[in-house]
Scaffold this active site. Structure first.
Site, mmCIF file in Angstrom:
data_model
loop_
_atom_site.group_PDB
_atom_site.id
_atom_site.type_symbol
_atom_site.label_atom_id
_atom_site.label_comp_id
_atom_site.label_asym_id
_atom_site.label_seq_id
_atom_site.Cartn_x
_atom_site.Cartn_y
_atom_site.Cartn_z
ATOM 1 N N HIS A 1 -3.641 -1.578 26.799
ATOM 2 C CA HIS A 1 -3.075 -1.152 27.940
ATOM 3 C C HIS A 1 -1.870 -0.364 27.501
ATOM 4 O O HIS A 1 -0.685 -0.432 28.100
ATOM 5 C CB HIS A 1 -2.239 -2.505 28.490
ATOM 6 C CG HIS A 1 -3.456 -3.486 29.009
ATOM 7 N ND1 HIS A 1 -3.993 -3.597 30.409
ATOM 8 C CD2 HIS A 1 -4.257 -4.409 28.485
ATOM 9 C CE1 HIS A 1 -4.870 -4.402 30.512
ATOM 10 N NE2 HIS A 1 -5.299 -4.826 29.181
ATOM 11 N N GLU B 1 15.766 -4.801 -2.678
ATOM 12 C CA GLU B 1 15.700 -5.433 -1.509
ATOM 13 C C GLU B 1 15.497 -7.019 -1.799
ATOM 14 O O GLU B 1 16.096 -7.968 -1.340
ATOM 15 C CB GLU B 1 14.461 -4.891 -0.434
ATOM 16 C CG GLU B 1 14.764 -3.711 0.048
ATOM 17 C CD GLU B 1 14.280 -2.536 -0.732
ATOM 18 O OE1 GLU B 1 14.105 -2.811 -1.963
ATOM 19 O OE2 GLU B 1 13.829 -1.469 0.066
ATOM 20 N N GLU C 1 -0.643 4.054 0.802
ATOM 21 C CA GLU C 1 0.336 4.023 -0.333
ATOM 22 C C GLU C 1 -1.001 4.535 -1.545
ATOM 23 O O GLU C 1 -0.509 4.965 -2.525
ATOM 24 C CB GLU C 1 0.761 2.662 -0.932
ATOM 25 C CG GLU C 1 1.972 2.933 -1.873
ATOM 26 C CD GLU C 1 2.588 1.342 -1.814
ATOM 27 O OE1 GLU C 1 3.567 1.457 -0.937
ATOM 28 O OE2 GLU C 1 2.231 0.853 -2.582
ATOM 29 N N LYS D 1 13.137 3.912 -4.731
ATOM 30 C CA LYS D 1 13.637 2.690 -5.106
ATOM 31 C C LYS D 1 15.164 3.305 -6.147
ATOM 32 O O LYS D 1 15.998 2.522 -6.390
ATOM 33 C CB LYS D 1 12.877 1.961 -6.284
ATOM 34 C CG LYS D 1 11.671 1.129 -5.737
ATOM 35 C CD LYS D 1 10.948 0.296 -6.595
ATOM 36 C CE LYS D 1 9.766 -0.485 -5.921
ATOM 37 N NZ LYS D 1 9.107 -1.411 -6.601
ATOM 38 N N LYS E 1 6.852 -8.262 -8.680
ATOM 39 C CA LYS E 1 6.124 -8.034 -9.864
ATOM 40 C C LYS E 1 7.226 -7.673 -10.937
ATOM 41 O O LYS E 1 7.115 -7.870 -12.025
ATOM 42 C CB LYS E 1 5.255 -6.908 -9.595
ATOM 43 C CG LYS E 1 4.352 -6.059 -10.799
ATOM 44 C CD LYS E 1 3.304 -5.267 -10.297
ATOM 45 C CE LYS E 1 2.902 -4.880 -11.593
ATOM 46 N NZ LYS E 1 1.872 -3.554 -11.112
ATOM 47 N N GLY F 1 0.578 -3.576 -6.620
ATOM 48 C CA GLY F 1 1.301 -4.368 -5.681
ATOM 49 C C GLY F 1 0.457 -4.572 -4.187
ATOM 50 O O GLY F 1 0.421 -5.720 -3.890
ATOM 51 N N ARG F 2 -0.025 -3.506 -4.123
ATOM 52 C CA ARG F 2 -0.871 -3.666 -2.646
ATOM 53 C C ARG F 2 -2.113 -4.169 -2.841
ATOM 54 O O ARG F 2 -2.986 -4.341 -1.977
ATOM 55 C CB ARG F 2 -0.822 -2.214 -1.952
ATOM 56 C CG ARG F 2 -1.456 -1.223 -3.135
ATOM 57 C CD ARG F 2 -1.088 0.283 -2.248
ATOM 58 N NE ARG F 2 -1.539 1.256 -3.270
ATOM 59 C CZ ARG F 2 -0.979 1.808 -4.374
ATOM 60 N NH1 ARG F 2 0.210 1.216 -4.516
ATOM 61 N NH2 ARG F 2 -1.366 2.626 -5.017
HETATM 62 C C1 G6Q Z 1 2.598 -1.500 -4.201
HETATM 63 C C2 G6Q Z 1 3.934 -0.931 -4.459
HETATM 64 C C3 G6Q Z 1 5.058 -1.702 -3.679
HETATM 65 C C4 G6Q Z 1 5.599 -2.944 -4.348
HETATM 66 C C5 G6Q Z 1 7.058 -3.223 -3.711
HETATM 67 C C6 G6Q Z 1 7.613 -4.374 -4.350
HETATM 68 O O1 G6Q Z 1 1.431 -1.186 -4.456
HETATM 69 O O2 G6Q Z 1 4.136 -0.858 -5.636
HETATM 70 O O3 G6Q Z 1 4.845 -1.845 -2.605
HETATM 71 O O4 G6Q Z 1 4.552 -3.771 -4.186
HETATM 72 O O5 G6Q Z 1 7.820 -2.129 -3.995
HETATM 73 O O6 G6Q Z 1 7.600 -4.301 -5.817
HETATM 74 P P1 G6Q Z 1 7.887 -5.580 -6.750
HETATM 75 O O7 G6Q Z 1 6.737 -6.575 -6.324
HETATM 76 O O8 G6Q Z 1 8.010 -5.012 -8.091
HETATM 77 O O9 G6Q Z 1 9.277 -6.190 -6.327
#
Ligand code: G6Q
Length: 566
Positions: free
Chosen positions: A408, A235, A377, A528, A229, A291-292
Site C-alpha cells: 500500500h 553511543e 556494511e 566513530k 565488542k 559485529g554484524r
Molecule cells: C559491525 C560493525 C558495527 C559494530 C558497532 C558496535 O560489523 O563493526 O556495526 O557492531 O559499531 O561496535 P561495538 O560492539 O564495538 O560497540
C-alpha cells in the site's frame, strides 16, 4: 568438518592469500564475466512471460531446497545458460577455495588481519577449527555453557536484583552489530519468548531512546546488558553511563547495586572492569566474530534470555545446517550461492541498484533492517582486496518492510516505476498463531505480487477489460521484474538460523566474486572518530576556534546559538 590449520605448509596466511589473489584475473577479464556480458546482450529483451511459456516446468525446475528452506528463483530474468555462466564465474573466482579458507580459520579479513569465523559460533563440540594454532570450538562452547547458566538463573528468578526483587526487565544497550541482531531475533522469536519478561533495546545516542525504553521500568527489577565488542563505542558507553546513573538514582546510590543489575558482552575485559562490571558477569567473544555476524555469539544473550537456552541451541543448529549446506553442496544446488550469484547478475548485468526484502511474516518486521547492515556494511566497498578501485558495481542497497504493508505504499514503484528492483519474498506455510482466514489471505498476496511483477499486464489485456483508451498506458504493467520466493513451514528458531546464514553466505559469495573484503568496515570506524572531534566544540562554554569548512563551522555556531550557549 575437517580440521584445517590456520597456517598452511608453514606459510603465513597473508602470503597464501596474496598468492591466491595473484592467480585470479581481474573480475571483468575473467572468461565467464565476458561471456555473461555477451550473453546479457542476447537475452536482455527476453520476457519472463516467454521464458515461462517456452518451458512449462520452469517454475518447478528453477528451485532449490535444503532442510526445510525452499527457494524459487524461476522468476529471475535468466536462462539455463545464465546459470551455467554464473556458476562458471563462481569457479573462476575461486569460490570453493575461499569457502574452505573461511571455514578453516584462515585470515581472510585481510585489512584487519583476522579470521572470519562466525561459523565456529555454531560448530558442534567435536568439530575443531584452528586459529593461530588453537582450537577455538571449546572456547565457544564454554561461553555457551556460561550463557545458559546465567540465562537459567535469570529466567528462574534465582538471580535477584540488589533489593532482592526478581529481574523482570532486560535492557540490551548496544549499537550496530551489537543491537540489530538482538532486536531482530527478539522480534522474530517473540512467539517463543517468556512473556513475563520485558525486553527493551537501546542503541541511539539520542537520549530519547534511553528515556523511552526505561520510563516505565522499575530499576530494582531491571537488568542491563551492555553489549559492545570494543567497549569503547561512544553511543553505547554514553547510554551505559546513563543507565548506571538511572539505576543508582532509583536504588539509593549504592554502587554495589551495579553488580546485580549490569552484565557485559564484550571482547574487552579491561574496559568492562573499568566501567565497574565484575568480569565474572562478562560474556566474551573473539576478534574473529564481526559485529554484524555476532547475533549467535554472546551478543545473543538477550535472545537466550527471551527464548531460553534450548531454543537458542535450536537457532544455532539451524545456522550450522545452512553452514554445512553452503560448505558441501554443489553450486548449482547451493541456496546461498544461487542467491549471491543472482544478486551479481541483477546488479552487474541488469543494472539493479537495490534489493527489496519483503517478509510476509510480521515477526520478521526487523529482518530488513538487520539485513541492511549485514549486506551493506559487508559489501559496500569500492576497492578490491589489493586496493584497486573496482570497475563494476558492488553491494546493492537493501531495504524493505513486511508484507502486506509495503503493497500500500512503495510497491507502486516496483510495479510501474522506471527502476528495476529485484525482490526477495519470504513467507511461511503456517502462522504461529492461526487466526481465521488471515494466513491464506497473507499468502495469496505474496504469490499475487510475485506473479504480477513477473508477468505484468499488457496493453491488450488492459483494453480487453474495457479500459478507456486514454487510461490504457497508465494501467499497463510491463512485468519482467525479477523476484525470489523463499518458503519454510513455519518460523522457528531453527528456521531463523537457516535464514540468517543463507544471507550471510550469499553476502560472502558476492564479496568473493567482487574480490572485496566483506569483513572490514572502515566507513563505520570513520564515523566513530569524526564525532569525537566535534563533541568538545559543542560542549565547551566558549566556542573554540573552529577549523572546519565554512558550512560545518557555520552549522556549529548555529547549533550553539539554538541551544542557548553562545
Ligand atoms: C559491525 C560493525 C558495527 C559494530 C558497532 C558496535 O560489523 O563493526 O556495526 O557492531 O559499531 O561496535 P561495538 O560492539 O564495538 O560497540
Amino acid at each position: 568438518m575437517k580440521t584445517r590449520p590456520g597456517t598452511t605448509h608453514g606459510r603465513p596466511e597473508s602470503d597464501r592469500i596474496s598468492t591466491m589473489k595473484k592467480k585470479l584475473k581481474p573480475l571483468t577479464q575473467r572468461p565467464a564475466w565476458k561471456a555473461l556480458a555477451a550473453h546479457y546482450q542476447s537475452i536482455k529483451k527476453l520476457h519472463l512471460r516467454k521464458l515461462f511459456a517456452d518451458d512449462p516446468k520452469r517454475g518447478e525446475r528453477l528451485t532449490a531446497s535444503t532442510s526445510g528452506l525452499f527457494l524459487d528463483y524461476s522468476k529471475n530474468r535468466i536462462t539455463d545458460k545464465t546459470l551455467q555462466l554464473l556458476v562458471k564465474l563462481a569457479n573462476e573466482s575461486g569460490l570453493r577455495a575461499r569457502i574452505d579458507a573461511m571455514f578453516s580459520g584462515e585470515k581472510i579479513n585481510i585489512t584487519e588481519n583476522r579470521a572470519v569465523l562466525h561459523v565456529a559460533l555454531r560448530a558442534p563440540k567435536n568439530a575443531p577449527i584452528i586459529v593461530d594454532g588453537k582450537n577455538v570450538v571449546p572456547d565457544v562452547h564454554a561461553v555457551l555453557t556460561k550463557l545458559s547458566g546465567f540465562a537459567q538463573r535469570v529466567r528462574s528468578g534465582e538471580w535477584k536484583g540488589f533489593t532482592g526483587k526478581r529481574i523482570k526487565n532486560i535492557v540490551n544497550v548496544g549499537i550496530g552489530g551489537s543491537d540489530l541482531g538482538p532486536v531482530m531475533a527478539y522480534e522474530a522469536l517473540r512467539h517463543y519468548s517468556d512473556r513475563s519478561l520485558t525486553f527493551r533495546f537501546v542503541s541511539n545516542v539520542d537520549g530519547i531512546d534511553f528515556v523511552e525504553a526505561t520510563q516505565d521500568l522499575d530499576p530494582a527489577e531491571t537488568l542491563f546488558i551492555i553489549s559492545s565488542k570494543t567497549f569503547t563505542t561512544l553511543e553505547t558507553m554514553t547510554n551505559a553511563d546513563s543507565a548506571r546513573a538511572w539505576l543508582l538514582k532509583g536504588l539509593g546510590g549504592d554502587v554495589k547495586a551495579v553488580a546485580k543489575h549490569f552484565v557485559a558482552v564484550s571482547t574487552n575485559a579491561e574496559k568492562v572492569s573499568a566501567f565497574g562490571i565484575d568480569t565474572a558477569n562478562m560474556f566474551g567473544f573473539w576478534d574473529w566474530v564481526g559485529g554484524r555476524y555476532s547475533m549467535d555469539s554472546a551478543i545473543g544473550l538477550s535472545t537466550m534470555l527471551a527464548i531460553g537456552p534450548d531454543n537458542f541451541h535450536a537457532l544455532l543448529a539451524g545456522f550450522h545446517e545452512m553452514d554445512e549446506h553452503f560448505r558441501t553442496t554443489p553450486f548449482e544446488k547451493n541456496l546461498p550461492v544461487l542467491l549471491g550469484l543472482l544478486t551479481i547478475w541483477n546488479t552487474d548485468f541488469l543494472g539493479a541498484e537495490t534489493v527489496a526484502v519483503l517478509p510476509y511474516e510480521q515477526y520478521l518486521k526487523r529482518f530488513p533492517a538487520y539485513l541492511q547492515q549485514l549486506t551493506m556494511e559487508s559489501n559496500g566497498k569500492h576497492v578490491t582486496l589489493d586496493g584497486k578501485k573496482v570497475n563494476y558495481q558492488t553491494g546493492p542497497v537493501y531495504w524493505g518492510e513486511p508484507g502486506t504493508n509495503g503493497q500500500h505504499s512503495f510497491y507502486q514503484l516496483i510495479h510501474q516505476g522506471t527502476r528495476l528492483i529485484p525482490c526477495d519474498f519470504i513467507a511461511f506455510g503456517q502462522a504461529l498463531t492461526p487466526l481465521g482466514r488471515h494466513h491464506d489471505i497473507l499468502m495469496a498476496n505474496v504469490f499475487a505480487q510475485a506473479e504480477a511483477l513477473a508477468f505484468g499486464k499488457t496493453a491488450q489485456e488492459v483494453k480487453a477489460e474495457g479500459t478507456a483508451a486514454a487510461l490504457v498506458p497508465h494501467r499497463v504493467f510491463e512485468g519482467n521484474r525479477p523476484s525470489n520466493t523463499i518458503l519454510a513451514r513455519k518460523l522457528t528458531p531453527e528456521v531463523l538460523g537457516k535464514l540468517v546464514a543463507l544471507y550471510e553466505h550469499s553476502v560472502f559469495t558476492q564479496g568473493i566474486i567482487w574480490n572485496i573484503d566483506s569483513f572490514d568496515q572502515w566507513g563505520v570506524e570513520l564515523g566513530k572518530v569524526l564525532a569525537q572531534r566535534i563533541v568538545p566544540e559543542l560542549e565547551s562554554p566558549a566556542c573554540p576556534p573552529l577549523k572546519h569548512d565554512s558550512s560545518t563551522n557555520h552549522l556549529i555556531h548555529h547549533y550553539r546559538n539554538l541551544k542557548g550557549n553562545l
